[in-house]
Design a protein around this motif. Sequence first.
Motif, PDB file in Angstrom:
ATOM      1  N   ALA A  15     -22.939  34.954   2.567  1.00  0.00           N
ATOM      2  CA  ALA A  15     -24.107  34.083   2.665  1.00  0.00           C
ATOM      3  C   ALA A  15     -24.904  34.404   3.929  1.00  0.00           C
ATOM      4  N   VAL A  18     -26.913  37.546   3.286  1.00  0.00           N
ATOM      5  CA  VAL A  18     -28.077  37.284   2.425  1.00  0.00           C
ATOM      6  C   VAL A  18     -29.173  36.576   3.222  1.00  0.00           C
ATOM      7  N   GLY A  22     -32.932  37.943   4.169  1.00  0.00           N
ATOM      8  CA  GLY A  22     -34.119  37.139   3.885  1.00  0.00           C
ATOM      9  C   GLY A  22     -34.998  36.979   5.119  1.00  0.00           C
TER      10      GLY A  22
END
Length: 88
Positions: A15, A18, A22
């Motif tokens: 997570a 990711v 982003g």
Amino acid sequence: MMTAYVKPWLLVPAAAGVLAAGQIWMSHLRYELSLESQQVNKEQQETLKQASTLRLELASLTRPERLRKIAQEELDMAPPKPMQVVHQ
């Protein structure tokens, strides 16, 4: 024997990766948008400068003295004589 499910603590690094990707993508988009905004502002300033130059040129070309001179020298025009003016 291995368990058939993914351990929750393994999801934390995934997570975070990711989210980091982003953030990098958003930074890239902000940078590109900033460059585009600068280009648009530059074009706007150039357009305003050109419009100002054209307004000045128009004012110069339509000066009464200049038009009178062109009418007399190039078109052989002259102001009307008193007998050519119709009074009502």
